[in-house]
Design a protein around this motif. Structure first.
Motif, PDB file in Angstrom:
ATOM      1  N   GLU A  93       0.822  -1.209   0.000  1.00  0.00           N
ATOM      2  CA  GLU A  93       0.000   0.000   0.000  1.00  0.00           C
ATOM      3  C   GLU A  93       0.856   1.258   0.000  1.00  0.00           C
ATOM      4  OE1 GLU A  93      -2.885  -0.103   3.150  1.00  0.00           O
ATOM      5  OE2 GLU A  93      -4.232  -1.348   1.962  1.00  0.00           O
ATOM      6  N   ALA A  94       1.948   1.239   0.754  1.00  0.00           N
ATOM      7  CA  ALA A  94       2.817   2.413   0.810  1.00  0.00           C
ATOM      8  C   ALA A  94       3.463   2.693  -0.541  1.00  0.00           C
ATOM      9  CB  ALA A  94       3.895   2.214   1.878  1.00  0.00           C
ATOM     10  N   ILE A  95       3.804   1.657  -1.261  1.00  0.00           N
ATOM     11  CA  ILE A  95       4.473   1.833  -2.551  1.00  0.00           C
ATOM     12  C   ILE A  95       3.481   2.130  -3.663  1.00  0.00           C
ATOM     13  CG2 ILE A  95       5.831   0.668  -4.334  1.00  0.00           C
ATOM     14  CD1 ILE A  95       7.163  -0.913  -2.009  1.00  0.00           C
ATOM     15  N   PHE A  96       2.377   1.375  -3.719  1.00  0.00           N
ATOM     16  CA  PHE A  96       1.475   1.445  -4.862  1.00  0.00           C
ATOM     17  C   PHE A  96       0.131   2.087  -4.583  1.00  0.00           C
ATOM     18  CE2 PHE A  96       4.192  -2.273  -5.674  1.00  0.00           C
ATOM     19  CZ  PHE A  96       4.772  -1.855  -6.851  1.00  0.00           C
ATOM     20  N   SER A  98      -2.693   4.897  -2.629  1.00  0.00           N
ATOM     21  CA  SER A  98      -3.058   6.314  -2.615  1.00  0.00           C
ATOM     22  C   SER A  98      -2.955   7.007  -3.967  1.00  0.00           C
ATOM     23  CB  SER A  98      -2.269   7.089  -1.558  1.00  0.00           C
ATOM     24  OG  SER A  98      -0.932   7.273  -1.931  1.00  0.00           O
ATOM     25  N   GLU A  99      -4.108   7.154  -4.560  1.00  0.00           N
ATOM     26  CA  GLU A  99      -4.290   7.836  -5.839  1.00  0.00           C
ATOM     27  C   GLU A  99      -3.527   7.203  -6.988  1.00  0.00           C
ATOM     28  OE1 GLU A  99      -2.848  11.069  -3.901  1.00  0.00           O
ATOM     29  OE2 GLU A  99      -4.560  10.896  -2.595  1.00  0.00           O
ATOM     30  N   GLY A 100      -3.140   5.938  -6.853  1.00  0.00           N
ATOM     31  CA  GLY A 100      -2.470   5.257  -7.950  1.00  0.00           C
ATOM     32  C   GLY A 100      -1.116   5.830  -8.303  1.00  0.00           C
ATOM     33  N   ASN A 101      -0.497   6.538  -7.378  1.00  0.00           N
ATOM     34  CA  ASN A 101       0.801   7.154  -7.636  1.00  0.00           C
ATOM     35  C   ASN A 101       1.892   6.093  -7.556  1.00  0.00           C
ATOM     36  OD1 ASN A 101       3.044   8.747  -7.855  1.00  0.00           O
ATOM     37  ND2 ASN A 101       2.698   9.888  -5.964  1.00  0.00           N
ATOM     38  N   LEU A 102       2.458   5.733  -8.702  1.00  0.00           N
ATOM     39  CA  LEU A 102       3.486   4.707  -8.741  1.00  0.00           C
ATOM     40  C   LEU A 102       4.889   5.293  -8.733  1.00  0.00           C
ATOM     41  CD1 LEU A 102       1.921   2.239 -11.318  1.00  0.00           C
ATOM     42  CD2 LEU A 102       1.830   2.152  -8.850  1.00  0.00           C
ATOM     43  N   GLU A 103       5.022   6.609  -8.722  1.00  0.00           N
ATOM     44  CA  GLU A 103       6.341   7.208  -8.703  1.00  0.00           C
ATOM     45  C   GLU A 103       6.907   7.144  -7.301  1.00  0.00           C
ATOM     46  OE1 GLU A 103       7.095  10.938 -10.564  1.00  0.00           O
ATOM     47  OE2 GLU A 103       5.435  10.640 -11.957  1.00  0.00           O
ATOM     48  N   LEU A 104       8.113   6.639  -7.199  1.00  0.00           N
ATOM     49  CA  LEU A 104       8.782   6.558  -5.914  1.00  0.00           C
ATOM     50  C   LEU A 104       9.668   7.785  -5.737  1.00  0.00           C
ATOM     51  CD1 LEU A 104       9.820   2.814  -5.999  1.00  0.00           C
ATOM     52  CD2 LEU A 104       7.841   3.833  -4.912  1.00  0.00           C
ATOM     53  N   PRO A 105       9.825   8.245  -4.496  1.00  0.00           N
ATOM     54  CA  PRO A 105      10.694   9.397  -4.278  1.00  0.00           C
ATOM     55  C   PRO A 105      12.135   9.016  -4.593  1.00  0.00           C
ATOM     56  CG  PRO A 105       9.989   8.453  -2.190  1.00  0.00           C
ATOM     57  CD  PRO A 105       9.244   7.734  -3.277  1.00  0.00           C
ATOM     58  N   PRO A 106      12.958   9.998  -4.951  1.00  0.00           N
ATOM     59  CA  PRO A 106      14.354   9.687  -5.231  1.00  0.00           C
ATOM     60  C   PRO A 106      15.048   9.160  -3.990  1.00  0.00           C
ATOM     61  CG  PRO A 106      13.993  12.071  -5.210  1.00  0.00           C
ATOM     62  CD  PRO A 106      12.651  11.408  -5.079  1.00  0.00           C
ATOM     63  N   VAL A 107      16.029   8.320  -4.196  1.00  0.00           N
ATOM     64  CA  VAL A 107      16.784   7.751  -3.085  1.00  0.00           C
ATOM     65  C   VAL A 107      17.697   8.835  -2.535  1.00  0.00           C
ATOM     66  CG1 VAL A 107      18.482   6.012  -2.435  1.00  0.00           C
ATOM     67  CG2 VAL A 107      16.704   5.454  -4.083  1.00  0.00           C
ATOM     68  N   ALA A 108      17.635   9.029  -1.235  1.00  0.00           N
ATOM     69  CA  ALA A 108      18.497  10.021  -0.603  1.00  0.00           C
ATOM     70  C   ALA A 108      19.918   9.464  -0.520  1.00  0.00           C
ATOM     71  CB  ALA A 108      17.974  10.350   0.789  1.00  0.00           C
ATOM     72  N   ARG A 109      20.854  10.230  -0.941  1.00  0.00           N
ATOM     73  CA  ARG A 109      22.251   9.814  -0.897  1.00  0.00           C
ATOM     74  C   ARG A 109      23.004  10.768   0.037  1.00  0.00           C
ATOM     75  NH1 ARG A 109      22.341   5.668  -4.071  1.00  0.00           N
ATOM     76  NH2 ARG A 109      21.438   5.711  -6.126  1.00  0.00           N
ATOM     77  N   PRO A 110      23.874  10.228   0.875  1.00  0.00           N
ATOM     78  CA  PRO A 110      24.638  11.109   1.761  1.00  0.00           C
ATOM     79  C   PRO A 110      25.584  11.995   0.954  1.00  0.00           C
ATOM     80  CG  PRO A 110      25.423   8.847   1.927  1.00  0.00           C
ATOM     81  CD  PRO A 110      24.216   8.838   1.038  1.00  0.00           C
TER      82      PRO A 110
END
Length: 127
Positions: A93-96, A98-110
Motif C-alpha cells: 500500500e505504501a508503494i502502490f 493512494s491515488e495510484g501514484n506509482l512514482e517513488l521518491p528519489p533515493v536520498a544519498r549522503p
C-alpha cells in the motif's frame, strides 16, 4: 536470515508467496483485512467482489497461510495470519496505494563535506 541471493530455495519460496499477493482481488481482500477482522459479507460489501469469486480467493489465501479464520456463531470471520502478512500489505500500500501514484521518491544519498581544517578525523564525517 540470509540474503535471497545466497539461498535459491528461499528465493523460490519468496517468489511463490509473492505470486499470491500479485492478484488484484486477493490484494483487495488482504488490504481490507489489514483494517480488522471481517466476515464474508463485510468483505464483499467493502471490496465489491462478488460472492463466488470472493469465496475462491479467500480459499486461496487460506491455502497460502495468509489469512486465518474464526467461527462466530454461524459466520466465519477472517483476519490476516500474522504480522509478517500485515507488513507485506502495508508496504504494498505504501508503494502502490493512494491515488495510484506509482512514482517513488528519489533515493536520498549522503553528501560528503570537506574536512575541517586541521581535523585529523574530519575526513570520516558524513552528514
Amino acid at each position: 536470515m540470509s540474503a535471497l541471493y545466497e539461498d535459491r530455495d528461499a528465493a523460490a519460496a519468496a517468489a511463490e508467496k509473492i505470486k499470491i499477493f500479485a492478484q488484484s482481488q486477493r490484494l483487495m481482500i488482504l488490504s481490507c483485512l489489514l483494517r480488522g477482522e471481517r466476515n464474508v459479507g463485510e468483505i464483499a460489501d467493502v471490496t465489491g467482489i462478488g460472492q463466488p469469486a470472493l469465496s475462491q480467493q479467500l480459499a486461496e489465501l487460506r491455502r497460502a497461510d495468509l489469512v486465518q479464520t474464526r467461527k462466530e456463531a454461524k459466520q466465519v470471520r477472517y483476519r490476516l495470519a500474522d504480522e509478517n502478512v500485515a507488513l507485506c500489505v502495508r508496504n504494498i500500500e505504501a508503494i502502490f496505494g493512494s491515488e495510484g501514484n506509482l512514482e517513488l521518491p528519489p533515493v536520498a544519498r549522503p553528501t560528503l563535506q570537506s574536512p575541517p581544517a586541521g581535523g585529523v578525523a574530519g575526513f570520516a564525517r558524513v552528514l
